[in-house]
Design an enzyme around this catalytic site. Structure first.
Site, PDB file in Angstrom:
ATOM      1  N   GLY A  38       3.254  11.678  17.809  1.00 26.76           N
ATOM      2  CA  GLY A  38       2.825  12.067  15.683  1.00 26.76           C
ATOM      3  C   GLY A  38       3.510  13.220  15.713  1.00 26.76           C
ATOM      4  O   GLY A  38       3.368  14.229  16.001  1.00 26.76           O
ATOM      5  N   THR A  81       3.527  12.640  11.752  1.00 24.77           N
ATOM      6  CA  THR A  81       3.287  12.031  10.211  1.00 24.77           C
ATOM      7  C   THR A  81       1.416  12.484  10.977  1.00 24.77           C
ATOM      8  O   THR A  81       1.006  12.510  10.830  1.00 24.77           O
ATOM      9  CB  THR A  81       3.375  10.405   9.687  1.00 24.77           C
ATOM     10  OG1 THR A  81       5.028  10.367   9.724  1.00 24.77           O
ATOM     11  CG2 THR A  81       2.988  10.574   8.439  1.00 24.77           C
ATOM     12  N   ARG A 107      16.047 -30.123   5.511  1.00 19.88           N
ATOM     13  CA  ARG A 107      15.634 -30.187   4.405  1.00 19.88           C
ATOM     14  C   ARG A 107      16.583 -31.287   3.635  1.00 19.88           C
ATOM     15  O   ARG A 107      17.788 -30.343   2.863  1.00 19.88           O
ATOM     16  CB  ARG A 107      15.452 -29.324   3.610  1.00 19.88           C
ATOM     17  CG  ARG A 107      13.873 -29.157   2.252  1.00 19.88           C
ATOM     18  CD  ARG A 107      12.799 -29.936   2.494  1.00 19.88           C
ATOM     19  NE  ARG A 107      12.041 -29.441   1.016  1.00 19.88           N
ATOM     20  CZ  ARG A 107      11.183 -29.853   0.923  1.00 19.88           C
ATOM     21  NH1 ARG A 107       9.961 -31.081   1.936  1.00 19.88           N
ATOM     22  NH2 ARG A 107      10.620 -30.084  -0.188  1.00 19.88           N
ATOM     23  N   GLN A 117      12.972 -17.655  -0.159  1.00 21.26           N
ATOM     24  CA  GLN A 117      13.798 -18.640  -1.209  1.00 21.26           C
ATOM     25  C   GLN A 117      13.829 -19.862  -0.596  1.00 21.26           C
ATOM     26  O   GLN A 117      13.519 -20.924  -1.612  1.00 21.26           O
ATOM     27  CB  GLN A 117      14.565 -17.908  -2.390  1.00 21.26           C
ATOM     28  CG  GLN A 117      14.854 -18.470  -3.462  1.00 21.26           C
ATOM     29  CD  GLN A 117      13.760 -18.761  -4.671  1.00 21.26           C
ATOM     30  OE1 GLN A 117      12.899 -17.777  -3.924  1.00 21.26           O
ATOM     31  NE2 GLN A 117      14.317 -19.193  -5.610  1.00 21.26           N
ATOM     32  N   GLU A 147      10.465   5.803  10.295  1.00 21.93           N
ATOM     33  CA  GLU A 147      11.319   6.959  11.017  1.00 21.93           C
ATOM     34  C   GLU A 147      12.303   7.366   9.468  1.00 21.93           C
ATOM     35  O   GLU A 147      13.691   7.777   9.825  1.00 21.93           O
ATOM     36  CB  GLU A 147      12.449   6.403  11.995  1.00 21.93           C
ATOM     37  CG  GLU A 147      10.952   5.970  13.234  1.00 21.93           C
ATOM     38  CD  GLU A 147      11.863   6.495  14.239  1.00 21.93           C
ATOM     39  OE1 GLU A 147      12.639   6.393  14.327  1.00 21.93           O
ATOM     40  OE2 GLU A 147      10.793   5.419  15.436  1.00 21.93           O
ATOM     41  N   GLU A 171      14.770   7.429   0.874  1.00 16.49           N
ATOM     42  CA  GLU A 171      15.504   7.576   0.161  1.00 16.49           C
ATOM     43  C   GLU A 171      15.894   8.972   1.700  1.00 16.49           C
ATOM     44  O   GLU A 171      16.581  10.053   0.985  1.00 16.49           O
ATOM     45  CB  GLU A 171      14.475   8.577  -0.140  1.00 16.49           C
ATOM     46  CG  GLU A 171      14.492   7.431  -1.167  1.00 16.49           C
ATOM     47  CD  GLU A 171      13.953   5.945  -1.311  1.00 16.49           C
ATOM     48  OE1 GLU A 171      12.801   6.054  -0.393  1.00 16.49           O
ATOM     49  OE2 GLU A 171      13.197   5.165  -2.013  1.00 16.49           O
TER      50      GLU A 171
HETATM   51  C1  LIG Z   1       3.766   0.567  10.494  1.00 13.50           C
HETATM   52  C2  LIG Z   1       4.532   1.970  10.184  1.00 13.50           C
HETATM   53  C3  LIG Z   1       4.388   2.492  11.731  1.00 13.50           C
HETATM   54  C4  LIG Z   1       5.128   4.471  12.041  1.00 13.50           C
HETATM   55  N1  LIG Z   1       4.576   4.671  13.147  1.00 13.50           N
HETATM   56  C5  LIG Z   1       4.569   6.396  13.326  1.00 13.50           C
HETATM   57  C6  LIG Z   1       4.702   7.346  14.062  1.00 13.50           C
HETATM   58  O1  LIG Z   1       4.671   5.966  15.475  1.00 13.50           O
HETATM   59  N2  LIG Z   1       5.005   8.194  13.963  1.00 13.50           N
HETATM   60  C7  LIG Z   1       4.427   8.971  12.929  1.00 13.50           C
HETATM   61  O2  LIG Z   1       5.329  10.840  12.938  1.00 13.50           O
HETATM   62  N3  LIG Z   1       5.301   8.273  12.072  1.00 13.50           N
HETATM   63  C8  LIG Z   1       5.030   7.283  11.767  1.00 13.50           C
HETATM   64  N4  LIG Z   1       5.051   6.687  10.260  1.00 13.50           N
HETATM   65  C9  LIG Z   1       4.689   7.525   8.960  1.00 13.50           C
HETATM   66  C10 LIG Z   1       6.455   7.096   7.915  1.00 13.50           C
HETATM   67  O3  LIG Z   1       7.370   7.590   9.386  1.00 13.50           O
HETATM   68  C11 LIG Z   1       5.872   7.611   6.894  1.00 13.50           C
HETATM   69  O4  LIG Z   1       5.175   6.728   6.517  1.00 13.50           O
HETATM   70  C12 LIG Z   1       7.684   8.121   6.375  1.00 13.50           C
HETATM   71  O5  LIG Z   1       8.003   9.011   6.673  1.00 13.50           O
HETATM   72  C13 LIG Z   1       6.729   8.376   5.197  1.00 13.50           C
HETATM   73  O6  LIG Z   1       6.172   9.198   4.493  1.00 13.50           O
HETATM   74  P1  LIG Z   1       5.536   8.780   3.881  1.00 13.50           P
HETATM   75  O7  LIG Z   1       4.199   6.976   4.032  1.00 13.50           O
HETATM   76  O8  LIG Z   1       4.050   9.989   4.408  1.00 13.50           O
HETATM   77  O9  LIG Z   1       5.558   8.643   2.255  1.00 13.50           O
HETATM   78  P2  LIG Z   1       6.048  10.217   1.373  1.00 13.50           P
HETATM   79  O10 LIG Z   1       6.741  11.313   1.970  1.00 13.50           O
HETATM   80  O11 LIG Z   1       4.642  10.100   0.482  1.00 13.50           O
HETATM   81  O12 LIG Z   1       7.426   9.187   0.061  1.00 13.50           O
HETATM   82  C14 LIG Z   1       7.124   8.770  -0.747  1.00 13.50           C
HETATM   83  C15 LIG Z   1       7.921   8.048  -1.991  1.00 13.50           C
HETATM   84  O13 LIG Z   1       8.632   9.194  -2.126  1.00 13.50           O
HETATM   85  C16 LIG Z   1       9.893   9.205  -1.169  1.00 13.50           C
HETATM   86  N5  LIG Z   1      10.694  10.879  -1.000  1.00 13.50           N
HETATM   87  C17 LIG Z   1       9.850  11.698  -0.787  1.00 13.50           C
HETATM   88  N6  LIG Z   1      10.540  12.676  -0.601  1.00 13.50           N
HETATM   89  C18 LIG Z   1      11.738  12.562  -1.134  1.00 13.50           C
HETATM   90  C19 LIG Z   1      12.655  13.684  -1.409  1.00 13.50           C
HETATM   91  N7  LIG Z   1      13.017  14.760  -1.530  1.00 13.50           N
HETATM   92  N8  LIG Z   1      13.533  12.379  -2.456  1.00 13.50           N
HETATM   93  C20 LIG Z   1      13.535  11.599  -3.101  1.00 13.50           C
HETATM   94  N9  LIG Z   1      12.614  10.302  -2.744  1.00 13.50           N
HETATM   95  C21 LIG Z   1      11.321  11.211  -1.570  1.00 13.50           C
HETATM   96  C22 LIG Z   1      10.017   8.594  -0.347  1.00 13.50           C
HETATM   97  O14 LIG Z   1      11.226   8.255  -0.034  1.00 13.50           O
HETATM   98  C23 LIG Z   1       8.626   7.524  -0.900  1.00 13.50           C
HETATM   99  O15 LIG Z   1       9.364   6.233  -1.279  1.00 13.50           O
HETATM  100  C24 LIG Z   1       5.139   4.809  10.673  1.00 13.50           C
HETATM  101  C25 LIG Z   1       4.442   4.486   9.651  1.00 13.50           C
HETATM  102  C26 LIG Z   1       4.653   3.208   9.308  1.00 13.50           C
HETATM  103  C27 LIG Z   1       4.122   2.475   8.012  1.00 13.50           C
END
Ligand SMILES: Cc1cc2nc3c(=O)[nH]c(=O)nc-3n(C[C@H](O)[C@H](O)[C@H](O)COP(=O)(O)OP(=O)(O)OC[C@H]3O[C@@H](n4cnc5c(N)ncnc54)[C@H](O)[C@@H]3O)c2cc1C
Length: 370
Positions: free
Chosen positions: A114, A116, A258, A326, A353, A357
């Site tokens: 954990g 995030t 197909r 497609q 992970e 970006e």
């Molecule tokens: C199915 C799934 C499994 C996961 N498993 C884990 C887990 O086991 N453990 C864990 O800790 N996390 C986990 N995560 C979390 C995952 O790592 C995060 O969702 C990811 O790091 C993105 O964070 P966020 O969703 O808060 O997006 P945000 O950080 O809010 O980003 C939103 C958008 O802004 C962009 N952005 C943000 N900062 C910048 C920047 N400086 N420059 C340019 N663009 C930027 C991002 O690229 C994205 O497009 C999981 C997520 C999913 C969906």
């Protein structure tokens, strides 16, 4: 041999059930116990800690082959091996390794990791979950979300803030066992794809853990996490390769079978060129991924290479799965055919992970400082 073993296992144990698991969003814990019996839950864990003692080549092969069949099983396998198990293996003390790795490597316990939180994803350094030292215990308060096996995990590595917001070295990593008072399950997310891989919250309310559950030194947590993610990104790259290759194989088979205009659709250049582009992308992604695996095996720095492999494999997985769907035409849109699941599952690779970006930030920094 590993690829063949995984294919045989997957054909028998995953293929017949994967659409039901997907439909029901069921995390098949029993399957992971069987993967543990095969030695696939601790692929790079040394024999002395109950693992298989392989290197990253074998690990990548495992994730690729599983993900060709079902990306969500690939994702859970990757998260268990690289994140929770990987963190303890890379940064844990000898006592922590002896206590936790044998259970994790054999799937007696499922691992979660954990970092995030609801308001801090890419900006993980700004986390709100805190750990405060009281006597010989650490007291954790806060919540993590999007955690793979956040509810089903028997043990979690949790990164918490132990210093002031904005300070450097203000985070530390802790091992928290299921059943610890104050550590509870949170909401399980309802997802577009990767539906058999559980994604949920982990909640900490005055959760007290013994001081020996700190991994490394106070303040090491964020740096440790970045190193863990260097390896983890190789596994997400492998996940992307597997999904893309699965989508390609399915599209090739369908294009041959197909018929339209009295010919197999594979005889139309518009289709064969698409298949050719897909095949080149899959091959290039695998080369980048195995290159990162090789560097990791040699113990060399791998941040740039794992970010490159993760970025490219993820992006091509989305594109290849799209092109594959497609080629299936209207049937690609139906759940009776394999294309739509690859399409839904692939998208996670560009997010988990570290988003695409964020990979570009890592690569940009690396090439500008060379
Ligand atoms: C199915 C799934 C499994 C996961 N498993 C884990 C887990 O086991 N453990 C864990 O800790 N996390 C986990 N995560 C979390 C995952 O790592 C995060 O969702 C990811 O790091 C993105 O964070 P966020 O969703 O808060 O997006 P945000 O950080 O809010 O980003 C939103 C958008 O802004 C962009 N952005 C943000 N900062 C910048 C920047 N400086 N420059 C340019 N663009 C930027 C991002 O690229 C994205 O497009 C999981 C997520 C999913 C969906």
């Amino acid at each position: 041999m590993i690829a063949q073993m995984v294919r045989d296992f997957g054909a028998k144990e995953i293929e017949p059930h994967k659409m039901q698991w997907d439909e029901d969003q069921q995390f098949p814990v029993e399957l992971f116990k069987k993967l543990g019996e095969l030695g696939l839950m601790g692929v790079v864990v040394p024999h002395k800690y109950g693992g298989s003692g392989f290197g990253y080549h074998e690990y990548v092969t495992t994730i690729v082959e599983i993900s060709k069949i079902d990306g969500s099983i690939g994702l859970s396998l990757a998260a268990h091996n690289s994140l929770c198990t990987g963190h303890i293996l890379q940064h844990g003390s000898e006592e922590q390794k002896k206590k936790y790795l044998p259970k994790l490597a054999t799937a007696q316990w499922i691992g979660a990791w954990g970092l995030t939180e609801p308001n801090t994803g890419s900006d993980a350094g700004n986390m709100k979950t805190v750990a405060v030292k009281e006597g010989n215990e650490w007291v954790l308060n806060g919540a993590k979300n999007f955690i793979t096996h956040g509810n089903s995990g028997d043990v979690a590595v949790v990164i918490c803030r132990t210093g002031k917001p904005g300070e450097s070295r203000n985070a530390s990593a802790f091992i928290v066992e299921r059943g610890t008072s104050g550590f509870s399950k949170g909401r399980k997310e309802n997802k577009l794809g990767m539906r058999a891989s559980e994604t949920s919250e982990m909640i900490f309310e005055d959760c007290r853990i013994p001081e020996e559950n700190l991994i490394g030194e106070v303040g090491d947590g964020f740096v440790q996490s970045l190193k863990v993610l260097d390896g983890g990104r190789i596994s997400i790259a492998a996940l992307g390769c597997g999904i893309a290759e699965g989508a390609l194989d399915a599209a090739i088979a369908y294009a041959k079978e197909r018929h339209q205009f009295d010919k197999p659709i594979s005889s139309f250049q518009g289709i064969s060129f698409k298949l050719a582009d897909m095949a080149v992308k899959v091959e290039a992604a695998k080369k980048l991924t195995y290159r990162a695996a090789e560097l990791k095996n040699q113990g060399k720095p791998v941040s740039k290479e794992s970010a490159m492999a993760k970025l490219y494999s993820s992006e091509i997985a989305v594109k290849v799965a799209d092109d594959g769907l497609q080629i299936f035409g209207g049937y690609g849109y139906l759940k009776e055919y394999p294309a739509e699941k690859y399409y839904r599952d692939a998208k996670l690779c560009t997010i988990g992970e570290g988003t695409s970006e964020i990979q570009k930030i890592v690569i940009g920094r690396a090439i500008l400082s060379e």
